[in-house]
Scaffold this motif. Structure first.
Motif, PDB file in Angstrom:
ATOM      1  N   GLU A   1       7.541  -1.238  -5.639  1.00 52.59           N
ATOM      2  CA  GLU A   1       7.205  -1.271  -7.061  1.00 52.59           C
ATOM      3  C   GLU A   1       5.703  -1.450  -7.289  1.00 52.59           C
ATOM      4  O   GLU A   1       5.138  -0.926  -8.243  1.00 52.59           O
ATOM      5  CB  GLU A   1       7.967  -2.406  -7.755  1.00 52.59           C
ATOM      6  CG  GLU A   1       9.459  -2.200  -7.866  1.00 52.59           C
ATOM      7  CD  GLU A   1       9.827  -1.164  -8.913  1.00 52.59           C
ATOM      8  OE1 GLU A   1       9.053  -0.991  -9.864  1.00 52.59           O
ATOM      9  OE2 GLU A   1      10.878  -0.526  -8.759  1.00 52.59           O
ATOM     10  N   ASN A   2       5.060  -2.219  -6.416  1.00 53.48           N
ATOM     11  CA  ASN A   2       3.660  -2.588  -6.628  1.00 53.48           C
ATOM     12  C   ASN A   2       2.683  -1.886  -5.699  1.00 53.48           C
ATOM     13  O   ASN A   2       1.483  -2.145  -5.769  1.00 53.48           O
ATOM     14  CB  ASN A   2       3.509  -4.103  -6.481  1.00 53.48           C
ATOM     15  CG  ASN A   2       4.330  -4.873  -7.488  1.00 53.48           C
ATOM     16  OD1 ASN A   2       4.329  -4.549  -8.668  1.00 53.48           O
ATOM     17  ND2 ASN A   2       5.058  -5.873  -7.030  1.00 53.48           N
ATOM     18  N   GLN A   3       3.175  -1.008  -4.826  1.00 51.48           N
ATOM     19  CA  GLN A   3       2.312  -0.296  -3.877  1.00 51.48           C
ATOM     20  C   GLN A   3       1.490  -1.283  -3.040  1.00 51.48           C
ATOM     21  O   GLN A   3       0.286  -1.129  -2.840  1.00 51.48           O
ATOM     22  CB  GLN A   3       1.386   0.666  -4.616  1.00 51.48           C
ATOM     23  CG  GLN A   3       2.112   1.749  -5.408  1.00 51.48           C
ATOM     24  CD  GLN A   3       2.865   2.719  -4.503  1.00 51.48           C
ATOM     25  OE1 GLN A   3       2.272   3.370  -3.645  1.00 51.48           O
ATOM     26  NE2 GLN A   3       4.171   2.817  -4.673  1.00 51.48           N
ATOM     27  N   LEU A   4       2.168  -2.299  -2.539  1.00 48.15           N
ATOM     28  CA  LEU A   4       1.550  -3.334  -1.715  1.00 48.15           C
ATOM     29  C   LEU A   4       2.469  -3.603  -0.523  1.00 48.15           C
ATOM     30  O   LEU A   4       3.583  -3.093  -0.462  1.00 48.15           O
ATOM     31  CB  LEU A   4       1.367  -4.625  -2.514  1.00 48.15           C
ATOM     32  CG  LEU A   4       0.510  -4.557  -3.787  1.00 48.15           C
ATOM     33  CD1 LEU A   4       0.674  -5.836  -4.604  1.00 48.15           C
ATOM     34  CD2 LEU A   4      -0.954  -4.309  -3.445  1.00 48.15           C
ATOM     35  N   PHE A   5       1.982  -4.415   0.412  1.00 45.28           N
ATOM     36  CA  PHE A   5       2.875  -4.841   1.492  1.00 45.28           C
ATOM     37  C   PHE A   5       2.589  -6.281   1.884  1.00 45.28           C
ATOM     38  O   PHE A   5       1.459  -6.769   1.797  1.00 45.28           O
ATOM     39  CB  PHE A   5       2.797  -3.903   2.702  1.00 45.28           C
ATOM     40  CG  PHE A   5       1.464  -3.817   3.389  1.00 45.28           C
ATOM     41  CD1 PHE A   5       1.172  -4.594   4.503  1.00 45.28           C
ATOM     42  CD2 PHE A   5       0.493  -2.919   2.935  1.00 45.28           C
ATOM     43  CE1 PHE A   5      -0.047  -4.499   5.140  1.00 45.28           C
ATOM     44  CE2 PHE A   5      -0.735  -2.806   3.580  1.00 45.28           C
ATOM     45  CZ  PHE A   5      -1.009  -3.599   4.688  1.00 45.28           C
ATOM     46  N   LEU A   6       3.669  -6.963   2.282  1.00 43.06           N
ATOM     47  CA  LEU A   6       3.584  -8.349   2.740  1.00 43.06           C
ATOM     48  C   LEU A   6       3.476  -8.364   4.257  1.00 43.06           C
ATOM     49  O   LEU A   6       4.093  -7.548   4.950  1.00 43.06           O
ATOM     50  CB  LEU A   6       4.841  -9.128   2.350  1.00 43.06           C
ATOM     51  CG  LEU A   6       5.126  -9.401   0.877  1.00 43.06           C
ATOM     52  CD1 LEU A   6       6.480 -10.082   0.739  1.00 43.06           C
ATOM     53  CD2 LEU A   6       4.044 -10.264   0.261  1.00 43.06           C
ATOM     54  N   THR A   7       2.683  -9.297   4.788  1.00 49.86           N
ATOM     55  CA  THR A   7       2.639  -9.536   6.227  1.00 49.86           C
ATOM     56  C   THR A   7       3.014 -10.981   6.501  1.00 49.86           C
ATOM     57  O   THR A   7       2.708 -11.878   5.714  1.00 49.86           O
ATOM     58  CB  THR A   7       1.245  -9.251   6.814  1.00 49.86           C
ATOM     59  OG1 THR A   7       0.267 -10.074   6.171  1.00 49.86           O
ATOM     60  CG2 THR A   7       0.885  -7.785   6.653  1.00 49.86           C
TER      61      THR A   7
END
Length: 472
Positions: A317-323
């Motif tokens: 949805e946000n064009q991000l990624f979690l690490t």
């Protein structure tokens, strides 16, 4: 860890698991609450104002409290001597909620392997998946009859479980040989299932709605497949200085692009990940490379700024990624910029396990089992906390902690209390109407966590086989 959930067959299968289904308690004016939520979704998009999102989340979790306790342990145990180990308490390793039913998967602590949801005596349920496309529960199991070497899948309609006839389900993918290192992956984002038969090196894609096979990929040189919205990335065997790649349409397997990515010689590949048009490549002791596969625009992130994480979660949805790395969570964009570092969100467990965290469907909140306080030790026996944090800002919006008081019921006649936190023979507590655990005790050794967005309830399971309900 993208949109899909992959289950593999381990050559040394895990200890046995059993699953217990509990009906959620009725809620007053549930129809009215659901109608209001539907109106909110229609009028307020997922990209709503950030200030409203934060205040809304704070309000939702402001008064959340420990409300109920369920016990998956049967103190009497089954009569069969083969099932004696089920008399011991087992930790909860997975929780799934499907409408008005909560499923808790428990793992035994010894070498015998057996579990049951009206299933055969030699079955070990490895994992659960709620298929919202057809309102069914998929169980992934291994069996003693073939030395726990092959995955077997079964679909059971939730209505059958509600009626008390879970054996009315049916087997899935019976034609596939899912022996190790074979796997099955459920992709909720695209509505697909990916299977891999190591025996003949064939990948197959099925429709998650009706389990129809859509197409197959037969290529022994394919080393890995990554799924992201609309596409699949095929990673081929690494050459000396490059790795061949293909991007396929997830719908019909059409090849959309074939190319190679240059690699440093004699350097181990830490990971290759695909998110839409962005390719992420990281080699040992090298910078992170972000490649746009359409334009071949190339971005590098210094290895001192981006160290290899233990796991990813892509936020579509946000064009991000979690690490996830060393109990910490960070948010990145595809320009290689650190977007968020979370405050007061140090994960309790050193390994990132999606069974211990929950990300909301709008991908704006992360709910995790964390250290209760930065000064607390990680020694066994301390209570952790359930933290609710905003993904875009990193701000901690709410926290369920041991300082919240809850009375202990000491009116227990049980002569075999394993600890002061619960009574093993209380029928009232087993059915969720009586609790023996304090808030502090319920926050100890949480091994599974799930958040029901419709009901605004958090479910946690611990090493004692207890399931707790936290709500307003």
């Amino acid at each position: 860890m993208e949109g899909g959930r992959r289950i593999t067959v381990s050559p040394r299968p895990c200890c046995g698991r059993r699953i217990v289904a509990a009906k959620k308690r009725p809620r007053a004016n549930d129809g009215f609450v659901n109608s209001v939520k539907k109106l909110q979704r229609r009028e307020i998009s997922s990209k709503r104002d950030r200030a409203f999102t934060m205040s809304d989340a704070q309000e939702r979790f402001r008064n959340i409290r420990l409300q109920e306790e369920y016990d998956t342990h049967d103190p009497k145990g089954p009569s069969s001597m083969v099932l004696q180990f089920l008399r011991k308490r087992s930790k909860i390793i997975e929780i799934v909620a499907a409408r008005d039913i909560v499923f808790a998967l428990a793992q035994s602590e010894n070498n015998q392997r057996i579990c049951f949801l009206n299933v055969s005596a030699d079955e070990v349920i490895r994992s659960l998946f709620y298929n919202k496309n057809n309102d069914s529960l998929i169980t992934v199991s291994v069996y003693a009859s073939d030395s726990y070497s092959s995955l077997k899948c079964r679909s059971t309609r939730i209505e059958y479980i509600r009626r008390g006839t879970p054996d009315a389900g049916f087997a899935l993918f019976e034609s596939e040989s899912l022996k190790w290192p074979g796997f099955v992956e459920f992709d909720d984002v695209n509505g697909k299932v990916l299977t891999y038969s190591a025996q003949d090196s064939i990948y197959k894609v099925f429709d998650l709605k009706n389990y129809t096979m859509l197409y197959s990929i037969s290529d022994k040189n394919v080393q890995e497949i990554k799924i992201s919205p609309g596409i699949m990335l095929l990673i081929y065997a690494k050459a000396s200085s490059h790795v061949p790649l293909k991007i396929l349409s997830i719908e019909d397997g059409t090849v959309l692009k074939s190319f190679s990515h240059l690699l440093y010689r004699n350097k181990k590949v830490d990971f290759i990940e695909q998110f839409n048009e962005k390719l992420l490549v990281k080699q040992e002791n090298e910078n992170l490379q972000i490649l746009d596969v359409r334009t071949f625009e190339h971005t590098e992130v210094c290895r001192s700024e981006f160290m290899t994480p233990s796991a990813f979660i892509f936020l579509y949805e946000n064009q991000l990624f979690l690490t996830f790395r060393n109990r910490t969570v960070a948010v990145w964009n595809f320009r290689g910029e650190l977007v968020t570092s979370f405050e007061d969100h140090l994960l309790w467990h050193p390994d990132c396990n999606t069974n211990n965290i929950y990300i909301t469907s709008d991908q704006d909140l992360i709910i995790s089992y964390c250290k209760a306080d930065s000064d607390d030790s990680l020694s066994e026996g301390n209570a952790g906390s359930i933290n609710v944090s905003n993904i875009l800002t990193g701000k901690c919006l709410a926290k369920i902690r041991a300082s919240n008081s809850f009375p202990v019921d000491n009116n227990c006649s049980c002569s075999d209390k394993p600890s002061r936190s619960y009574c093993c023979n209380s029928k009232k507590r087993k059915h969720g109407s009586k609790m023996r655990s304090t808030v502090a005790e319920a926050l100890e050794d949480i091994t599974a966590l799930f958040y029901d967005e419709e009901r605004n309830e958090i479910y946690t399971g611990n090493r004692l086989g207890l399931v707790h309900v936290w709500s307003n």
